[in-house]
Each structure stands twice: as C-alpha cells, then as structure tokens.
Design a protein around this motif. Structure first.
Motif, PDB file in Angstrom:
ATOM      1  N   GLU A  92       0.833  -1.205   0.000  1.00 15.39           N
ATOM      2  CA  GLU A  92       0.000   0.000   0.000  1.00 15.39           C
ATOM      3  C   GLU A  92       0.871   1.261   0.000  1.00 15.39           C
ATOM      4  OE1 GLU A  92      -3.627   1.908   2.602  1.00 15.39           O
ATOM      5  OE2 GLU A  92      -3.199  -0.234   2.796  1.00 15.39           O
ATOM      6  N   LEU A  93       1.892   1.263   0.839  1.00 19.99           N
ATOM      7  CA  LEU A  93       2.761   2.450   0.931  1.00 19.99           C
ATOM      8  C   LEU A  93       3.545   2.663  -0.370  1.00 19.99           C
ATOM      9  CD1 LEU A  93       4.076   2.220   4.608  1.00 19.99           C
ATOM     10  CD2 LEU A  93       2.517   3.918   3.677  1.00 19.99           C
ATOM     11  N   THR A  94       4.030   1.580  -0.957  1.00 16.31           N
ATOM     12  CA  THR A  94       4.780   1.708  -2.208  1.00 16.31           C
ATOM     13  C   THR A  94       3.907   2.345  -3.284  1.00 16.31           C
ATOM     14  OG1 THR A  94       6.051  -0.245  -1.629  1.00 16.31           O
ATOM     15  CG2 THR A  94       6.119   0.409  -3.937  1.00 16.31           C
ATOM     16  N   SER A  95       2.636   1.960  -3.292  1.00 20.49           N
ATOM     17  CA  SER A  95       1.713   2.539  -4.266  1.00 20.49           C
ATOM     18  C   SER A  95       1.484   4.036  -3.983  1.00 20.49           C
ATOM     19  CB  SER A  95       0.413   1.743  -4.227  1.00 20.49           C
ATOM     20  OG  SER A  95      -0.669   2.521  -4.586  1.00 20.49           O
ATOM     21  N   PHE A  96       1.339   4.408  -2.703  1.00 19.83           N
ATOM     22  CA  PHE A  96       1.216   5.834  -2.337  1.00 19.83           C
ATOM     23  C   PHE A  96       2.480   6.586  -2.750  1.00 19.83           C
ATOM     24  CE2 PHE A  96      -1.615   4.916   1.650  1.00 19.83           C
ATOM     25  CZ  PHE A  96      -2.723   4.792   0.824  1.00 19.83           C
ATOM     26  N   TYR A  97       3.633   6.006  -2.422  1.00 21.23           N
ATOM     27  CA  TYR A  97       4.906   6.674  -2.724  1.00 21.23           C
ATOM     28  C   TYR A  97       5.002   6.939  -4.224  1.00 21.23           C
ATOM     29  CZ  TYR A  97       6.661   5.265   1.945  1.00 21.23           C
ATOM     30  OH  TYR A  97       6.844   5.087   3.293  1.00 21.23           O
ATOM     31  N   HIS A  98       4.601   5.944  -4.988  1.00 20.41           N
ATOM     32  CA  HIS A  98       4.657   6.070  -6.448  1.00 20.41           C
ATOM     33  C   HIS A  98       3.781   7.233  -6.933  1.00 20.41           C
ATOM     34  CE1 HIS A  98       3.583   4.994 -10.643  1.00 20.41           C
ATOM     35  NE2 HIS A  98       4.876   4.750 -10.693  1.00 20.41           N
ATOM     36  N   ASP A  99       2.604   7.370  -6.307  1.00 22.08           N
ATOM     37  CA  ASP A  99       1.665   8.412  -6.727  1.00 22.08           C
ATOM     38  C   ASP A  99       2.161   9.824  -6.409  1.00 22.08           C
ATOM     39  OD1 ASP A  99      -0.024   6.450  -7.543  1.00 22.08           O
ATOM     40  OD2 ASP A  99      -1.384   6.570  -5.824  1.00 22.08           O
ATOM     41  N   TYR A 100       2.909   9.962  -5.329  1.00 25.14           N
ATOM     42  CA  TYR A 100       3.235  11.317  -4.869  1.00 25.14           C
ATOM     43  C   TYR A 100       4.696  11.716  -5.024  1.00 25.14           C
ATOM     44  CZ  TYR A 100      -1.465  11.201  -3.088  1.00 25.14           C
ATOM     45  OH  TYR A 100      -2.828  11.107  -3.006  1.00 25.14           O
ATOM     46  N   LYS A 101       5.525  10.812  -5.549  1.00 25.01           N
ATOM     47  CA  LYS A 101       6.959  11.101  -5.686  1.00 25.01           C
ATOM     48  C   LYS A 101       7.182  12.390  -6.481  1.00 25.01           C
ATOM     49  CE  LYS A 101      11.215   9.179  -5.484  1.00 25.01           C
ATOM     50  NZ  LYS A 101      12.141   8.160  -5.307  1.00 25.01           N
ATOM     51  N   HIS A 102       8.138  13.184  -6.039  1.00 27.36           N
ATOM     52  CA  HIS A 102       8.500  14.447  -6.694  1.00 27.36           C
ATOM     53  C   HIS A 102       7.391  15.501  -6.653  1.00 27.36           C
ATOM     54  CE1 HIS A 102      12.300  12.795  -7.890  1.00 27.36           C
ATOM     55  NE2 HIS A 102      11.739  11.834  -8.594  1.00 27.36           N
ATOM     56  N   THR A 103       6.455  15.377  -5.687  1.00 26.34           N
ATOM     57  CA  THR A 103       5.469  16.446  -5.486  1.00 26.34           C
ATOM     58  C   THR A 103       5.714  17.048  -4.105  1.00 26.34           C
ATOM     59  OG1 THR A 103       3.805  15.095  -4.358  1.00 26.34           O
ATOM     60  CG2 THR A 103       3.753  15.107  -6.784  1.00 26.34           C
ATOM     61  N   LEU A 104       5.116  18.213  -3.869  1.00 33.07           N
ATOM     62  CA  LEU A 104       5.285  18.854  -2.562  1.00 33.07           C
ATOM     63  C   LEU A 104       4.693  17.965  -1.448  1.00 33.07           C
ATOM     64  CD1 LEU A 104       6.729  21.479  -1.962  1.00 33.07           C
ATOM     65  CD2 LEU A 104       4.543  22.665  -2.006  1.00 33.07           C
ATOM     66  N   ASN A 105       3.617  17.254  -1.754  1.00 35.85           N
ATOM     67  CA  ASN A 105       3.011  16.336  -0.772  1.00 35.85           C
ATOM     68  C   ASN A 105       4.000  15.272  -0.297  1.00 35.85           C
ATOM     69  OD1 ASN A 105       0.475  17.430  -0.563  1.00 35.85           O
ATOM     70  ND2 ASN A 105      -0.397  16.197  -2.219  1.00 35.85           N
ATOM     71  N   TRP A 106       4.790  14.764  -1.228  1.00 31.84           N
ATOM     72  CA  TRP A 106       5.767  13.716  -0.917  1.00 31.84           C
ATOM     73  C   TRP A 106       6.668  14.128   0.246  1.00 31.84           C
ATOM     74  CZ3 TRP A 106       7.411   8.849  -1.847  1.00 31.84           C
ATOM     75  CH2 TRP A 106       8.759   8.558  -1.637  1.00 31.84           C
ATOM     76  N   TYR A 107       6.971  15.416   0.301  1.00 33.94           N
ATOM     77  CA  TYR A 107       7.921  15.926   1.295  1.00 33.94           C
ATOM     78  C   TYR A 107       7.238  16.409   2.577  1.00 33.94           C
ATOM     79  CZ  TYR A 107      10.855  15.735  -2.845  1.00 33.94           C
ATOM     80  OH  TYR A 107      11.523  15.296  -3.954  1.00 33.94           O
ATOM     81  N   SER A 108       5.898  16.287   2.644  1.00 34.71           N
ATOM     82  CA  SER A 108       5.156  16.859   3.767  1.00 34.71           C
ATOM     83  C   SER A 108       4.788  15.814   4.817  1.00 34.71           C
ATOM     84  CB  SER A 108       3.889  17.533   3.222  1.00 34.71           C
ATOM     85  OG  SER A 108       2.988  17.782   4.280  1.00 34.71           O
ATOM     86  N   SER A 109       5.322  15.989   6.020  1.00 35.02           N
ATOM     87  CA  SER A 109       4.978  15.083   7.125  1.00 35.02           C
ATOM     88  C   SER A 109       3.486  15.144   7.412  1.00 35.02           C
ATOM     89  CB  SER A 109       5.725  15.483   8.398  1.00 35.02           C
ATOM     90  OG  SER A 109       7.095  15.466   8.190  1.00 35.02           O
ATOM     91  N   GLN A 110       2.925  16.369   7.341  1.00 35.00           N
ATOM     92  CA  GLN A 110       1.498  16.542   7.622  1.00 35.00           C
ATOM     93  C   GLN A 110       0.651  15.753   6.616  1.00 35.00           C
ATOM     94  OE1 GLN A 110       0.319  18.219  10.418  1.00 35.00           O
ATOM     95  NE2 GLN A 110      -1.473  17.049   9.757  1.00 35.00           N
ATOM     96  N   PHE A 111       1.054  15.819   5.362  1.00 34.43           N
ATOM     97  CA  PHE A 111       0.328  15.072   4.324  1.00 34.43           C
ATOM     98  C   PHE A 111       0.332  13.577   4.656  1.00 34.43           C
ATOM     99  CE2 PHE A 111       0.573  12.381   0.534  1.00 34.43           C
ATOM    100  CZ  PHE A 111      -0.638  12.672  -0.068  1.00 34.43           C
ATOM    101  N   TRP A 112       1.510  13.042   4.989  1.00 33.63           N
ATOM    102  CA  TRP A 112       1.619  11.603   5.251  1.00 33.63           C
ATOM    103  C   TRP A 112       0.912  11.199   6.543  1.00 33.63           C
ATOM    104  CZ3 TRP A 112       2.202   8.579   1.423  1.00 33.63           C
ATOM    105  CH2 TRP A 112       2.942   8.991   0.316  1.00 33.63           C
ATOM    106  N   SER A 113       0.943  12.106   7.531  1.00 33.05           N
ATOM    107  CA  SER A 113       0.228  11.824   8.783  1.00 33.05           C
ATOM    108  C   SER A 113      -1.260  11.665   8.497  1.00 33.05           C
ATOM    109  CB  SER A 113       0.456  12.945   9.799  1.00 33.05           C
ATOM    110  OG  SER A 113       1.824  13.024  10.105  1.00 33.05           O
ATOM    111  N   ASN A 114      -1.815  12.577   7.690  1.00 28.77           N
ATOM    112  CA  ASN A 114      -3.237  12.499   7.336  1.00 28.77           C
ATOM    113  C   ASN A 114      -3.526  11.258   6.486  1.00 28.77           C
ATOM    114  OD1 ASN A 114      -3.536  14.949   8.609  1.00 28.77           O
ATOM    115  ND2 ASN A 114      -3.495  16.150   6.727  1.00 28.77           N
ATOM    116  N   LYS A 115      -2.600  10.958   5.596  1.00 29.06           N
ATOM    117  CA  LYS A 115      -2.819   9.868   4.642  1.00 29.06           C
ATOM    118  C   LYS A 115      -2.795   8.492   5.326  1.00 29.06           C
ATOM    119  CE  LYS A 115      -2.724   8.468   0.195  1.00 29.06           C
ATOM    120  NZ  LYS A 115      -3.904   8.692  -0.620  1.00 29.06           N
TER     121      LYS A 115
END
Ligand code: MG
Length: 224
Positions: free
Chosen positions: A46-69
């Motif tokens: 599941e995480l690999t699929s999320f990582y793939h979707d958000y790589k190289h975006t501002l969300n990828w680098y956001s702890s808050q984004f990942w906490s919510n996700k």
C-alpha cells in the motif's frame, strides 16, 4: 570575480539518506501495519503505491500530508528516531572550508519546515548557512522551475556564479533549466546503498572533492 554562491541540498547530500530510507521504507511500513492490523507485506504494497503516486510532489515531502494519509504522526515518528540522523563523511570539513574561505553558503531543501528544523538542530549545522529555505515555504518543490524563480526573487543570486549540489537528478534538471551554471551530484547519497557509477552530472565521490573542484577553478581564474 566574487566567490560563487554554494547551494546545498540536505538529505542525501550533506546528510546520509540512510536515515530517510529507514524511516520511509522500514519503520513506517511496520507502524502502518500494526496501526491498521494488516501484514507487513500488505502495508509495504500500500505504501509503495502511495509513494509512487506522490513522488517528486510537494506532498511527498510533507509530514502533515503523510500523517493524514496513513493515520500516524509521521513527524513525531521521525523525531523519535532523530538519533539516527547522520552527516555524510566530510560534511563539516567542507562547510568549515567554505566558511573560512568566505563562500556564501546556502541550504535549499525539499524537507518540510518542521523536518528541516529538527534535523538542523540535531546536527547543529544552521550557523554554516547564510540562507536556509524549505520548498514548503516557497510553495513549489525543487523539481519545479517555479521554486528557483521564487528563490531568486526572495534571495537574488547570480546563476552564472553559483554551484548547486543535489543527489536528485530531476532536481538538478530544473536548476539547469533555470540557468544555474554549475551542477554537481552525489555518488553515494545513502551509506546503506552502493555508490552510483553513471550520473548525468559531475559527481562528488567524497563531499570534500568539492574543495578540490573550487580550488581548481580559483587557480584557473588567477592564471587565466
Ligand atoms: Mg536530496
């Protein structure tokens, strides 16, 4: 000629990417699995699929984004393991050299503001930098030319008299597109992985190789 401005990336350039690999590829899958009562394998998928979707975006680098996700406080998790944050070899030697020789030294990172803050504090490195920016505060990730345009507006610098060192080639590509003249990458961003042999940019095997590179340019300028 004025001393060139030296702009550094943080993770994988000055700091060992092994920490981030551990957080995102080992620890988060474990925590995610126990939080959601699923197997480690399911969690990794599941995480690999999320990582793939958000790589190289501002969300990828956001702890808050990942906490919510993923429903886990990712910033707290990173701080819990801050003892694993480590400098790459030669980091302080290089920064001391640049400071002593009067090179303007900047830090431009995709790490979000809170991630940047705890890592700099843990490493006690802030005093080496004249300018410190997170792409979160700029509003664009470094992979976008807009990052460089906004940085230039906030802190004017001469693209023709500047070195930018980053372990991510996609980031170096956008810096090149913006016009930064001297672009340098890193052979081994993570101590846990083997060194790269082929890169599209000049490469530092040791961080201190940059000292030799800058000294050669200075000598060339003196005797040219
Ligand atoms: Mg990096």
């Amino acid at each position: 000629m004025n001393k060139p401005t030296i702009i550094f990336d943080m993770d994988g350039t000055l700091l060992d990417l092994a920490y981030d690999d551990f957080i995102w590829n080992e620890l988060l899958p474990q925590r995610h699995a126990s939080h959601h009562h699923c197997s480690l394998e399911q969690s990794q998928t599941e995480l690999t699929s999320f990582y793939h979707d958000y790589k190289h975006t501002l969300n990828w680098y956001s702890s808050q984004f990942w906490s919510n996700k993923v429903g886990i406080d990712v910033l707290a998790m990173q701080i819990e393991f801050q003892h694993k944050v480590a400098k790459r070899g030669g980091c302080i030697e290089l920064l001391e050299f640049l400071k002593a020789e009067g090179y303007p030294c900047w830090l431009a990172t995709n790490a979000d503001c809170k991630g940047l803050e705890f890592k700099l504090k843990a490493m006690q490195m802030s005093h080496y930098f004249d300018v410190i920016v997170s792409s979160e505060s700029i509003g664009y990730e470094k992979e976008r030319i807009e990052f460089w345009q906004h940085l230039q507006n906030l802190h004017p610098f001469d693209v023709k008299n500047c070195y930018f060192i980053d372990d991510t080639e996609k980031v170096l590509d956008s810096a090149k597109h913006f016009g930064i003249e001297n672009l340098v990458t890193i052979a081994q961003p993570s101590s846990g992985k083997t060194a790269r042999r082929e890169t599209r940019y000049p490469m530092l095997v040791q961080l201190t190789d940059l000292i030799t590179m800058l000294q050669q340019v200075e000598e060339h300028n003196i005797y040219a």
